[in-house]
Design a protein around this motif. Structure first.
Motif, PDB file in Angstrom:
ATOM      1  N   GLU A 194      -3.362  -4.460  -7.955  1.00 36.74           N
ATOM      2  CA  GLU A 194      -4.653  -3.826  -7.691  1.00 36.74           C
ATOM      3  C   GLU A 194      -5.837  -4.698  -8.137  1.00 36.74           C
ATOM      4  OE1 GLU A 194      -4.939   0.268  -8.722  1.00 36.74           O
ATOM      5  OE2 GLU A 194      -2.889   0.717  -8.130  1.00 36.74           O
ATOM      6  N   VAL A 247       0.831  -1.203   0.000  1.00 40.62           N
ATOM      7  CA  VAL A 247       0.000   0.000   0.000  1.00 40.62           C
ATOM      8  C   VAL A 247       0.869   1.258   0.000  1.00 40.62           C
ATOM      9  CG1 VAL A 247      -1.862  -1.189   1.215  1.00 40.62           C
ATOM     10  CG2 VAL A 247      -0.174   0.105   2.528  1.00 40.62           C
ATOM     11  N   SER A 295      -1.069  -5.391  -4.555  1.00 41.67           N
ATOM     12  CA  SER A 295      -1.068  -3.956  -4.303  1.00 41.67           C
ATOM     13  C   SER A 295      -2.511  -3.483  -4.248  1.00 41.67           C
ATOM     14  CB  SER A 295      -0.313  -3.203  -5.403  1.00 41.67           C
ATOM     15  OG  SER A 295      -0.950  -3.372  -6.661  1.00 41.67           O
ATOM     16  N   SER A 296      -2.770  -2.449  -3.450  1.00 46.09           N
ATOM     17  CA  SER A 296      -4.155  -2.013  -3.288  1.00 46.09           C
ATOM     18  C   SER A 296      -4.211  -0.617  -2.693  1.00 46.09           C
ATOM     19  CB  SER A 296      -4.911  -2.981  -2.381  1.00 46.09           C
ATOM     20  OG  SER A 296      -6.256  -2.580  -2.213  1.00 46.09           O
ATOM     21  N   HIS A 297      -5.313   0.079  -3.015  1.00 45.93           N
ATOM     22  CA  HIS A 297      -5.641   1.338  -2.339  1.00 45.93           C
ATOM     23  C   HIS A 297      -6.572   1.094  -1.156  1.00 45.93           C
ATOM     24  CE1 HIS A 297      -3.668   3.710  -5.380  1.00 45.93           C
ATOM     25  NE2 HIS A 297      -4.346   3.099  -6.332  1.00 45.93           N
ATOM     26  N   GLU A 298      -7.014  -0.152  -0.994  1.00 49.09           N
ATOM     27  CA  GLU A 298      -7.952  -0.477   0.083  1.00 49.09           C
ATOM     28  C   GLU A 298      -7.178  -0.755   1.374  1.00 49.09           C
ATOM     29  OE1 GLU A 298     -10.910   0.075  -0.886  1.00 49.09           O
ATOM     30  OE2 GLU A 298     -10.276   0.178  -2.977  1.00 49.09           O
ATOM     31  N   ILE A 299      -6.602   0.307   1.940  1.00 46.03           N
ATOM     32  CA  ILE A 299      -5.708   0.144   3.088  1.00 46.03           C
ATOM     33  C   ILE A 299      -6.457  -0.391   4.305  1.00 46.03           C
ATOM     34  CG2 ILE A 299      -4.052   1.318   4.597  1.00 46.03           C
ATOM     35  CD1 ILE A 299      -3.591   3.325   2.343  1.00 46.03           C
ATOM     36  N   LYS A 327     -14.882  -5.724  -3.465  1.00 47.69           N
ATOM     37  CA  LYS A 327     -13.512  -5.480  -3.004  1.00 47.69           C
ATOM     38  C   LYS A 327     -13.214  -6.365  -1.801  1.00 47.69           C
ATOM     39  CE  LYS A 327     -13.378  -0.561  -4.347  1.00 47.69           C
ATOM     40  NZ  LYS A 327     -12.308  -0.555  -5.355  1.00 47.69           N
ATOM     41  N   LYS A 331       4.310   1.892  -6.213  1.00 47.11           N
ATOM     42  CA  LYS A 331       3.862   0.515  -5.955  1.00 47.11           C
ATOM     43  C   LYS A 331       3.974  -0.352  -7.212  1.00 47.11           C
ATOM     44  CE  LYS A 331      -0.298   1.522  -4.486  1.00 47.11           C
ATOM     45  NZ  LYS A 331      -0.231   3.006  -4.683  1.00 47.11           N
ATOM     46  N   THR A 352      -9.592  -3.132  -8.378  1.00 44.46           N
ATOM     47  CA  THR A 352      -9.934  -1.988  -9.225  1.00 44.46           C
ATOM     48  C   THR A 352     -11.258  -2.234  -9.947  1.00 44.46           C
ATOM     49  OG1 THR A 352      -7.603  -1.482  -9.574  1.00 44.46           O
ATOM     50  CG2 THR A 352      -9.145  -0.545 -11.151  1.00 44.46           C
ATOM     51  N   ALA A 364       0.435   5.883  -1.218  1.00 43.44           N
ATOM     52  CA  ALA A 364      -0.302   6.897  -1.960  1.00 43.44           C
ATOM     53  C   ALA A 364      -0.130   6.707  -3.468  1.00 43.44           C
ATOM     54  CB  ALA A 364       0.172   8.292  -1.544  1.00 43.44           C
ATOM     55  N   ASN A 365      -1.025   7.297  -4.249  1.00 45.58           N
ATOM     56  CA  ASN A 365      -0.906   7.265  -5.706  1.00 45.58           C
ATOM     57  C   ASN A 365       0.442   7.826  -6.143  1.00 45.58           C
ATOM     58  OD1 ASN A 365      -3.292   6.112  -6.529  1.00 45.58           O
ATOM     59  ND2 ASN A 365      -4.407   8.034  -6.636  1.00 45.58           N
TER      60      ASN A 365
END
Length: 264
Positions: free
Chosen positions: A175, A45, A206-210, A185, A52, A178, A47-48
């Motif tokens: 991800e 994980v 990898s993920s934005h779903e922290i 998710k 990653k 996505t 930030a954009n």
């Protein structure tokens, strides 16, 4: 082999990642060290734009490292041939399928390519592995459907089944949630957790779903602007690692709940 390291399947040692041209070298992150264990779910994980995808591409030998070492199953990644790598590491990327006219069963059988002869004939063992993969992901009922008939969530499960059919001890997903709604998710990440327990495979995603990753992962790799930290989620929380991921003007990490909240 050092005593006590046989359970480590993927390791980074003083790894530096980025981009290199004939004239310049752009370092994204350096001094990366981590050890990923057999049978664990690991979330990557950050930030954009933090790097990653660059790290994942480097770990799967799509992008060359700038320096340092990547050790897969006790061998340096650079010394593993592509065909042997396909028997040790499988990947699920976010790129669209080349052809959605394939049936679910046909797509999952592509995971057997590293083991089939040059004609691509499947053996009885190959069919057993493919059917087992479909069963593990609970999509046996979809095996005859065309991929264009599937929802995004169903298609993601098919891609995971293909990786399982490849029968590697490490699976890397870029991800995987996505384009999915919140329910799916959570479903996909919980499925990955279940698969690590049932198969003993190491799964890195990898993920934005922290928030979800904190709840489900055995280990997390956290990338921020200055370093890469790998540890158990509760250790990362106690050390305040998640508080440094984003600017503090809009969201903050709540150590008591293990989740992010909007600053009002």
């Amino acid at each position: 082999m050092k005593k006590g390291t046989s359970h480590i399947v993927l390791k980074a040692e003083q790894l530096s990642i980025g981009y290199k041209t004939k004239k310049n070298e752009t370092v994204i992150t350096s001094n990366i060290d981590f050890e990923l264990k057999k049978g664990e779910l690991i979330g990557l994980v950050g930030a954009n734009g933090i790097g990653k995808s660059t790290l994942l591409r480097t770990l799967i030998k799509v992008q060359p490292r700038l320096s340092g070492h990547i050790i897969l199953n006790e061998n340096d990644l650079n010394e593993i041939s592509n065909i042997e790598l396909a028997k040790q590491l499988s990947i699920v990327l976010t790129e669209p399928l080349i052809s959605k006219n394939l049936s679910v069963f046909e797509l999952v059988t592509l995971g057997r390519q590293p083991y089939t002869n040059w004609i691509g004939n499947l053996t009885e063992e190959d069919y057993t592995v493919v059917n087992n993969a479909l069963s593990l992901v609970n999509i046996t009922n979809l095996k005859n459907k065309k991929c264009y008939e599937l929802s995004d969530g169903q298609l993601q499960k098919v891609m995971i089944a293909r990786a399982l059919a490849q029968d590697t001890n490490v699976i890397v997903l870029d991800e995987p949630t996505t384009h999915l709604d919140m329910y799916h998710k959570a479903y996909i990440l919980k499925l990955l957790k279940k698969l690590t327990k049932e198969t003993g495979k190491t799964i890195l995603f990898s993920s934005h779903e922290i928030d979800l990753a904190i709840q489900l992962c055995d280990t997390m790799i956290v990338m921020n602007s200055t370093e890469v930290i790998c540890d158990k989620p509760f250790h990362l929380i106690s050390e305040g690692v998640f508080e440094s991921l984003f600017p503090k003007d809009l969201i903050a990490f709540d150590n008591s709940t293990g989740s992010f909240r909007i600053i009002k």
